[in-house]
Design a protein around this motif. Sequence first.
Motif, PDB file in Angstrom:
ATOM      1  N   LYS A  92       0.772  -1.157  -0.001  1.00 55.50           N
ATOM      2  CA  LYS A  92      -0.023   0.246  -0.127  1.00 55.50           C
ATOM      3  C   LYS A  92       0.819   1.316   0.045  1.00 55.50           C
ATOM      4  O   LYS A  92       0.510   2.354  -0.884  1.00 55.50           O
ATOM      5  CB  LYS A  92      -1.062   0.109   1.085  1.00 55.50           C
ATOM      6  N   GLU A  95       2.044   1.712  -3.448  1.00 55.93           N
ATOM      7  CA  GLU A  95       0.936   2.140  -4.399  1.00 55.93           C
ATOM      8  C   GLU A  95       0.924   3.718  -3.976  1.00 55.93           C
ATOM      9  O   GLU A  95       0.602   4.483  -5.078  1.00 55.93           O
ATOM     10  CB  GLU A  95      -0.397   1.306  -4.247  1.00 55.93           C
ATOM     11  N   THR A  98       3.529   5.674  -5.745  1.00 59.14           N
ATOM     12  CA  THR A  98       3.419   5.715  -7.014  1.00 59.14           C
ATOM     13  C   THR A  98       2.287   6.771  -7.237  1.00 59.14           C
ATOM     14  O   THR A  98       2.575   7.712  -8.229  1.00 59.14           O
ATOM     15  CB  THR A  98       2.854   4.309  -7.553  1.00 59.14           C
ATOM     16  N   ARG A  99       0.970   6.790  -6.823  1.00 57.35           N
ATOM     17  CA  ARG A  99       0.164   7.803  -6.700  1.00 57.35           C
ATOM     18  C   ARG A  99       0.536   9.381  -6.588  1.00 57.35           C
ATOM     19  O   ARG A  99       0.283  10.216  -7.380  1.00 57.35           O
ATOM     20  CB  ARG A  99      -1.209   7.435  -5.819  1.00 57.35           C
TER      21      ARG A  99
END
Length: 233
Positions: A92, A95, A98-99
């Motif tokens: 998480k 992620e 990355t976002r």
Amino acid sequence: MKFSEALAAIKALDNGSELASAIEGEVEGLKSKNYEIIGEKRNVTTKAQTLETTVMAIAKVAGIEGDLESVLAALEPKVRESLQKLTTAETKLTEAETRATEAQGKLNSFERKAKLSEIATAAGANPAVLEKLLGDKFDQLKVEGEGDARVVKLGDKPLKEAVAADESLKLFEAALFPAASASPSPAPSPAPAAKLPGGSPHGKTDNKKDLLSTYSEKNYGGAKALNQKAAGS
């Protein structure tokens, strides 16, 4: 026979001193290695004891009792679960990073487009051509001044001067500054108003009967003659 006695007997032989020295050197090397092994064993023992103390402390907090083996068996599922949660949390986090990177990229792109639009407006330039020609020199573009006095510079030179002085950019000067290169075309002269001829469709003013009235009279006269002929017979 003791080692020291055997070594003394070897030294008493012809050329035995060299052999005895070699044996003594090997023995000293073995002793040094043995001391090293003993030290490593002590370190391992100390670490094992520390680990056991830590595991037992964890077991106590988790409400698990028993010897080390039973404690480890009871802790294994909990450890696996914790590792799974840690893996999920790491996924998480990756992620989310990355976002965040994508969002920062979009923000940088938006800021670049906004600055490009401001520069193009101030310079009277075509934004698309400006991006193509000077995209790699974007950081050197800047707007100085306020209002109508704004000047766009490429480095230390006004943009138009910099483009005119650069042979590779000068070729595209007209496309970059379309408003400056466009020449105003003369407005077309208004077409003269068409004048219709007066009088009848043939343009004669002395003909007082139009085609429709003439056609009607001929038809009426023919019908009247037929009626009179029928009445006489």
